[in-house]
Design a protein around this motif. Sequence first.
Motif, PDB file in Angstrom:
ATOM      1  N   ASN A 404       0.839  -1.058   0.139  1.00 35.18           N
ATOM      2  CA  ASN A 404      -0.028   0.024  -0.033  1.00 35.18           C
ATOM      3  C   ASN A 404       0.914   1.427   0.024  1.00 35.18           C
ATOM      4  N   ALA A 405       2.245   0.902  -0.242  1.00 33.80           N
ATOM      5  CA  ALA A 405       2.964   2.387  -0.234  1.00 33.80           C
ATOM      6  C   ALA A 405       2.567   3.196  -1.435  1.00 33.80           C
ATOM      7  N   HIS A 406       3.033   4.414  -1.295  1.00 37.65           N
ATOM      8  CA  HIS A 406       2.688   5.324  -2.066  1.00 37.65           C
ATOM      9  C   HIS A 406       3.280   4.965  -3.314  1.00 37.65           C
ATOM     10  N   TRP A 407       4.494   4.521  -3.528  1.00 37.89           N
ATOM     11  CA  TRP A 407       5.213   4.441  -4.876  1.00 37.89           C
ATOM     12  C   TRP A 407       4.688   3.218  -5.561  1.00 37.89           C
ATOM     13  N   GLN A 408       3.875   2.344  -4.934  1.00 35.83           N
ATOM     14  CA  GLN A 408       3.046   1.317  -5.618  1.00 35.83           C
ATOM     15  C   GLN A 408       1.842   1.763  -5.920  1.00 35.83           C
ATOM     16  N   GLN A 409       1.204   2.404  -5.294  1.00 37.14           N
ATOM     17  CA  GLN A 409      -0.208   2.773  -5.409  1.00 37.14           C
ATOM     18  C   GLN A 409      -0.744   4.120  -6.301  1.00 37.14           C
ATOM     19  N   ASN A 410       0.351   5.000  -6.008  1.00 35.63           N
ATOM     20  CA  ASN A 410       0.144   6.333  -6.691  1.00 35.63           C
ATOM     21  C   ASN A 410       1.262   6.992  -7.459  1.00 35.63           C
ATOM     22  N   ASP A 411       2.405   5.975  -7.858  1.00 34.79           N
ATOM     23  CA  ASP A 411       3.088   6.432  -8.812  1.00 34.79           C
ATOM     24  C   ASP A 411       3.728   5.339  -9.504  1.00 34.79           C
ATOM     25  N   TYR A 412       4.789   5.545 -10.413  1.00 35.34           N
ATOM     26  CA  TYR A 412       5.149   4.326 -11.237  1.00 35.34           C
ATOM     27  C   TYR A 412       4.266   3.917 -11.785  1.00 35.34           C
ATOM     28  N   LYS A 413       3.222   4.501 -12.676  1.00 35.56           N
ATOM     29  CA  LYS A 413       2.209   3.840 -13.393  1.00 35.56           C
ATOM     30  C   LYS A 413       2.158   4.477 -14.547  1.00 35.56           C
ATOM     31  N   GLY A 414       1.678   3.950 -15.660  1.00 34.21           N
ATOM     32  CA  GLY A 414       1.687   4.594 -17.030  1.00 34.21           C
ATOM     33  C   GLY A 414       0.182   4.895 -17.173  1.00 34.21           C
ATOM     34  N   PHE A 415      -0.188   5.974 -18.111  1.00 38.67           N
ATOM     35  CA  PHE A 415      -1.350   6.284 -18.502  1.00 38.67           C
ATOM     36  C   PHE A 415      -1.440   6.824 -19.786  1.00 38.67           C
ATOM     37  N   ALA A 416      -2.601   6.927 -20.394  1.00 36.89           N
ATOM     38  CA  ALA A 416      -2.865   7.398 -21.749  1.00 36.89           C
ATOM     39  C   ALA A 416      -2.390   8.949 -21.690  1.00 36.89           C
ATOM     40  N   PRO A 417      -2.013   9.379 -23.110  1.00 36.18           N
ATOM     41  CA  PRO A 417      -1.575  10.819 -23.134  1.00 36.18           C
ATOM     42  C   PRO A 417      -2.471  11.923 -22.616  1.00 36.18           C
ATOM     43  N   ASN A 418      -3.907  11.457 -22.480  1.00 38.65           N
ATOM     44  CA  ASN A 418      -4.986  12.606 -22.347  1.00 38.65           C
ATOM     45  C   ASN A 418      -5.132  12.780 -20.739  1.00 38.65           C
ATOM     46  N   VAL A 419      -4.529  11.839 -19.994  1.00 44.56           N
ATOM     47  CA  VAL A 419      -4.503  11.937 -18.480  1.00 44.56           C
ATOM     48  C   VAL A 419      -3.585  12.852 -17.939  1.00 44.56           C
ATOM     49  N   ASP A 420      -4.390  13.542 -17.050  1.00 41.51           N
ATOM     50  CA  ASP A 420      -3.344  14.587 -16.323  1.00 41.51           C
ATOM     51  C   ASP A 420      -3.810  14.666 -14.639  1.00 41.51           C
ATOM     52  N   TRP A 421      -3.003  15.621 -13.727  1.00 44.67           N
ATOM     53  CA  TRP A 421      -3.184  15.413 -12.630  1.00 44.67           C
ATOM     54  C   TRP A 421      -4.657  15.609 -12.132  1.00 44.67           C
ATOM     55  N   ASP A 422      -5.507  16.315 -12.854  1.00 41.28           N
ATOM     56  CA  ASP A 422      -6.804  16.614 -12.738  1.00 41.28           C
ATOM     57  C   ASP A 422      -7.675  15.359 -12.714  1.00 41.28           C
ATOM     58  N   THR A 423      -7.201  14.376 -13.526  1.00 40.92           N
ATOM     59  CA  THR A 423      -8.300  13.466 -14.338  1.00 40.92           C
ATOM     60  C   THR A 423      -7.807  11.906 -13.965  1.00 40.92           C
ATOM     61  N   VAL A 424      -6.520  11.924 -13.279  1.00 39.44           N
ATOM     62  CA  VAL A 424      -6.048  10.494 -13.075  1.00 39.44           C
ATOM     63  C   VAL A 424      -6.715   9.919 -12.033  1.00 39.44           C
ATOM     64  N   ASP A 425      -6.946   8.588 -12.036  1.00 39.89           N
ATOM     65  CA  ASP A 425      -7.360   7.593 -11.014  1.00 39.89           C
ATOM     66  C   ASP A 425      -6.438   6.543 -11.077  1.00 39.89           C
ATOM     67  N   PHE A 426      -5.404   6.565 -10.106  1.00 34.67           N
ATOM     68  CA  PHE A 426      -4.462   5.818 -10.078  1.00 34.67           C
ATOM     69  C   PHE A 426      -4.856   4.326 -10.000  1.00 34.67           C
ATOM     70  N   LYS A 427      -6.082   3.947  -9.658  1.00 38.43           N
ATOM     71  CA  LYS A 427      -6.558   2.614  -9.269  1.00 38.43           C
ATOM     72  C   LYS A 427      -6.653   1.904 -10.655  1.00 38.43           C
ATOM     73  N   LYS A 428      -7.018   3.019 -11.932  1.00 42.47           N
ATOM     74  CA  LYS A 428      -7.150   2.447 -13.287  1.00 42.47           C
ATOM     75  C   LYS A 428      -5.812   1.698 -14.077  1.00 42.47           C
ATOM     76  N   SER A 429      -4.830   1.936 -13.333  1.00 42.30           N
ATOM     77  CA  SER A 429      -3.604   1.514 -14.148  1.00 42.30           C
ATOM     78  C   SER A 429      -2.743   0.610 -13.018  1.00 42.30           C
ATOM     79  N   PRO A 430      -2.381  -0.487 -13.644  1.00 39.91           N
ATOM     80  CA  PRO A 430      -1.407  -1.553 -12.634  1.00 39.91           C
ATOM     81  C   PRO A 430      -0.146  -0.887 -12.540  1.00 39.91           C
ATOM     82  N   ALA A 431       0.485  -1.335 -11.443  1.00 42.49           N
ATOM     83  CA  ALA A 431       1.973  -0.819 -11.366  1.00 42.49           C
ATOM     84  C   ALA A 431       2.838  -1.211 -12.183  1.00 42.49           C
ATOM     85  N   ILE A 432       3.742  -0.482 -12.524  1.00 43.35           N
ATOM     86  CA  ILE A 432       4.882  -1.038 -13.582  1.00 43.35           C
ATOM     87  C   ILE A 432       5.551  -2.098 -12.945  1.00 43.35           C
TER      88      ILE A 432
END
Length: 560
Positions: A404-432
Amino acid sequence: MLPRLALRRLLEGHHAGCQVLAFRLFGSHHNYHREWNGQQQQQQQARHKHHVLATLAGIGAGVALWMKYNHQTVAAKIEIPQETEKYGAFQNGLPEYTLDDVAKHGTMKDRIWVSYRYGVYDITDFVSQHPGGDKILLGAGGSVEPFWALYAVHKNPHVLNLFEQYRIGNLAAQDVGESVKNMDDPYANEPRRHITLKPSSKQPFNAEPPLSLLVDNLITPNELFYVRNHLPVPDIDASAYELELLDEETQKEKTLTLKDIKKYPKHTVTSTVMCGGNRRSEMIKVKPVKGLSWGQAAIGNAVWSGARLCDVLKDMGIEDGKTSAFHVQFEGIDTDPTNMPYGGSIQIEKALDPHGDVILAYEMNGEPIPRDHGYPVRVIVPGVVGARNVKWLGKIIVSKNESNAHWQQNDYKGFAPNVDWDTVDFKKSPAIQELPVISAICEPLEGEVVKVKNGKIKIKGYAWSGGGRKIIRVDVSSDGGKNWQAADALESDEARHPRAWGWSIWTAEVPVPEGRFEVQLCAKAIDSQYNIQPENFENIWNFRGVLSNAYHRVNVKLSR
């Protein structure tokens, strides 16, 4: 005095209670620096103020908990960079308040105040709108100086300019600096680094070697291996070191000393470790991203030795087919102000596979691992992003859940080019985990004048692919990618797919057009599963600047 295992268990209740606070206030600090342009500036600036001020309001509680439980302290003497000296300075004509006055303002009813240097600030209006307000209120009435001593990235004109808009007074002279008085600098005991390392940040320290040195050897010397730290480097006494293990399914616990770990058969593996943000500086040219502006050298290749993780887990009865766990979590001994350790996790299949070569490493290139790289023990997870190769390993948890560490849940994940800090949902992308194929030209460098000999120029670089995939070819071009040829030579260790964990060094001579005095060199690698690098960054751009593996392009001048 409680044993370390018992003490950590005692604090786990505090851990869980602070996780949301830690994620929002310390792990997600990249949220607080955004780029604006054109008609979006006013709207995004309002959002930005909202995040920045909420962060500042919440840091007091984190610092207090950190000091109470972690026995680490914060900076007594905070250096103010010249470009930020004006912020928090004494201002004539403002009311004066003491730290006691600031401390009285800890609820929405009483207004929320914080202090910084000579200044007192009222940030109530922004705290009231923040979704984590219940946690942020815990830190009201505190000073932001200890926080910025640990996360110096916040102490920049952009954040401070926003902060200064909420100035309401001056701090009483006798209280200035009291919040950090008689406290030690958390970065005062950092290890000595080689002078050639080029820092992208100094606190925490992050740096890469010169490209020209990077490919001089197949094995990267310890002193020239890139450094990626998220927090201050812990100073650990190897004779007192303990590694805790927990199987959540059976609640079985075990503690290993360094001597215990060395009793297991010694396993050696050559493995490349690469930061997920390597080559981010190239992606930034497409559109700004938030993160350290790494060049092409946030990568290194070393020979690691230690105990296989599968052997250690087998001794606890954890084997393939005998556990319902899905993940193995790793916690470091480096911690943030809320006592949250750096952490990450990998899938159980990788951990239990003897061919996965995951080791609890205590040697790097035949020597004890240096402090910057995890002394006395770090986990090496070959083929996987550097973020999961946790340094200063303190605890291993076999669990049904990811870390549940930040670096697993809310960082080091990839997203589509249209996603930004206002629209990101970290739960929608698996950890790298496993990284894609990548290469870079290390010689010549961008803008360098290169001697043409017999109509050709020499180029050299590295190539690597995650997941144990071996580099089978590197294609190079001297005309911006119109025409290609295979590199002349590939140097690598003898490991085969799917256990080719180390990189390849490649060299080539490429023809250059007659009459041209500038050319663009390109490189793209192909791995043993015929994965190939994408052509450009526009199609793979993401707001965190990770997985930056498009063709590498270098513009050089020709001397004939």
